[in-house]
Write a protein that holds these residues in place. Structure first.
Motif, PDB file in Angstrom:
ATOM      1  N   GLU A   1       0.829  -1.205   0.000  1.00 43.16           N
ATOM      2  CA  GLU A   1       0.000   0.000   0.000  1.00 43.16           C
ATOM      3  C   GLU A   1       0.866   1.259   0.000  1.00 43.16           C
ATOM      4  OE1 GLU A   1      -3.639   1.997   2.650  1.00 43.16           O
ATOM      5  OE2 GLU A   1      -2.757   0.055   3.197  1.00 43.16           O
ATOM      6  N   SER A   2       1.911   1.280   0.800  1.00 40.35           N
ATOM      7  CA  SER A   2       2.807   2.434   0.806  1.00 40.35           C
ATOM      8  C   SER A   2       3.535   2.580  -0.531  1.00 40.35           C
ATOM      9  CB  SER A   2       3.819   2.312   1.942  1.00 40.35           C
ATOM     10  OG  SER A   2       4.634   1.159   1.764  1.00 40.35           O
TER      11      SER A   2
ATOM     12  N   ASN B   1       2.312   1.679  -3.502  1.00 37.12           N
ATOM     13  CA  ASN B   1       1.335   2.210  -4.460  1.00 37.12           C
ATOM     14  C   ASN B   1       1.113   3.700  -4.262  1.00 37.12           C
ATOM     15  OD1 ASN B   1       0.955  -0.325  -5.638  1.00 37.12           O
ATOM     16  ND2 ASN B   1      -0.693  -0.867  -4.230  1.00 37.12           N
ATOM     17  N   THR B   2       1.140   4.158  -3.016  1.00 38.04           N
ATOM     18  CA  THR B   2       0.990   5.592  -2.756  1.00 38.04           C
ATOM     19  C   THR B   2       2.162   6.373  -3.329  1.00 38.04           C
ATOM     20  OG1 THR B   2      -0.230   5.073  -0.731  1.00 38.04           O
ATOM     21  CG2 THR B   2       0.662   7.310  -0.948  1.00 38.04           C
ATOM     22  N   GLN B   3       3.375   5.895  -3.106  1.00 34.92           N
ATOM     23  CA  GLN B   3       4.553   6.568  -3.661  1.00 34.92           C
ATOM     24  C   GLN B   3       4.544   6.522  -5.185  1.00 34.92           C
ATOM     25  OE1 GLN B   3       7.962   4.730  -1.873  1.00 34.92           O
ATOM     26  NE2 GLN B   3       7.456   5.434   0.210  1.00 34.92           N
TER      27      GLN B   3
ATOM     28  N   ALA C   1       1.886   6.519  -7.115  1.00 31.84           N
ATOM     29  CA  ALA C   1       0.911   7.505  -7.582  1.00 31.84           C
ATOM     30  C   ALA C   1       1.472   8.922  -7.497  1.00 31.84           C
ATOM     31  CB  ALA C   1      -0.376   7.386  -6.763  1.00 31.84           C
ATOM     32  N   LEU C   2       2.233   9.211  -6.446  1.00 37.43           N
ATOM     33  CA  LEU C   2       2.841  10.537  -6.327  1.00 37.43           C
ATOM     34  C   LEU C   2       3.882  10.771  -7.415  1.00 37.43           C
ATOM     35  CD1 LEU C   2       3.285  10.765  -2.445  1.00 37.43           C
ATOM     36  CD2 LEU C   2       1.570  11.911  -3.855  1.00 37.43           C
TER      37      LEU C   2
END
Length: 363
Positions: free
Chosen positions: A278-279, A281-283, A285-286
């Motif tokens: 999850e972390s 995927n967040t990075q 997307a950024l």
């Protein structure tokens, strides 16, 4: 360095007795309890489908790739996946370069059995054209450092890499409806794999004549233990696979105890994998947002701000100079006075003379 020497040198009798006697008192050489797991660290690379897992001093890299191939005749609607392992001499002096040895083959089979038999990966979603083209997923496992319990570390690395892998999106068109187009990542967002569950491998070691059970054995403990048991389970408690290697027979009660402990550990490891993914995927997307943000828009905004600043400065200067001009305007005659002076200037001279003569006669 100590971990590598442990496998290349034969342990003395005193060292083996020390490990066994310590386990009688529920103490292990590294300070853990018999059913304590080592510290687990999961990291990801810059590209999708790459992971690095460190379990204690054991370090494993995993890379996932995909390509279009023809499916098997008995399964025309399903994709395929295969696992390849590489034991580098850098990880342990006992590993020889070249063809994989028995330990490498056994490691690949244990990880493959847990994923394949439990159908963790949706292979039907990998079908592009039934009977003609499917996606073939390849998992490469590289052993960087052997600190013991390679099976669990390799299994976690494979699951983490599969969770972050994305394949290109494909569309079928053309006149006959059989023309395949593989879209690059810049055109269409790649698609992730469909994972039904996470089969996590948990390894137990049996040490001594009393078959003392320990979880997550280290490199030293592997040299002492007489047998091992690897149980692959998911968070639901479903047993996906069991591998018993070496040693004497194990009682049924001991196996059930190992399965109960493995079920708890599998839930903890699964939560760590999901939080790490999850972390990531967040990075990701950024990074995508920063990549698609044009620098020209920023420069245009800065230019607009500079122009507005210049206009405000000019306006202030005009306002500061306006009081002096108003002071000069007050000295100018009013419109009525201006009209009188104009009338006097326009009067003819003969009227002025007649007026002066009449004044003289009156006197």
């Amino acid at each position: 360095m100590e971990q590598r020497l442990a496998n290349s040198l034969i342990m003395t009798v005193n060292e083996k007795k020390f490990i066994e006697n310590a386990l009688v008192s529920d103490i292990r050489v590294d300070g853990r309890r018999p059913f304590d797991y080592r510290n687990l660290t999961i990291r990801f690379g810059s590209e999708d489908g790459s992971s690095e897992v460190q379990l204690g001093k054991t370090q494993v890299l995993a890379f996932v790739t995909g390509q279009l191939v023809q499916p098997y005749r008995d399964r025309p609607n399903e994709g395929t996946f295969a696992i390849y392992t590489e034991f580098s001499p850098m990880a342990d002096p006992s590993f020889e370069p070249g063809r994989p040895g028995d330990s490498a083959i056994e490691l690949g089979r244990i990880v493959d059995r847990g994923l394949r038999e439990s159908r963790a990966v949706d292979t039907e979603s990998l079908c592009v054209i039934a009977g003609k083209l499917v996606w073939s997923i390849r998992i490469d496992l590289h052993i960087i450092d052997n600190g013991g319990n390679l099976v669990d570390a390799a299994n976690i690395a494979a699951l983490a890499a599969l969770s972050t892998f994305r394949r290109p999106e494909c569309t079928i068109g053309g006149e006959d409806g059989q023309e395949l187009t593989v879209h690059p990542p810049d055109v269409r967002e790649p698609l992730p794999l469909i994972m039904h569950h996470f089969p996590v491998a948990v390894t137990f070691g049996f040490i001594g004549k009393e078959n003392i059970v320990v979880i997550d054995p280290t490199h030293y403990e592997e040299e002492v233990m007489g047998g091992s048991l690897t149980a692959t389970l998911n968070t639901n408690g479903d047993v996906c696979a069991i591998q018993k290697a070496g040693g004497d027979g194990v009682l049924q009660s001991v196996i059930m105890q190992c399965l109960r402990i493995a079920s708890v550990k599998a839930g903890d490891i699964t939560s760590k994998i999901k939080s790490a993914v999850e972390s990531y995927n967040t990075q990701r997307a950024l990074r995508k947002i920063k990549r698609h943000n044009p620098s020209s828009a920023v420069s245009n905004v800065a230019k607009h701000n500079e122009e507005s600043t210049q206009v405000n400065t000019e306006t202030k200067s005009i306002q500061q100079s306006s009081p002096a001009s108003t002071h000069d305007v007050t000295n100018i005659e009013s419109p009525e006075q201006q009209s009188k002076t104009l009338k006097d200037a326009v009067k003819p001279k003969h009227k002025k003379r007649k007026k002066s003569i009449s004044n003289a006669n009156a006197s």
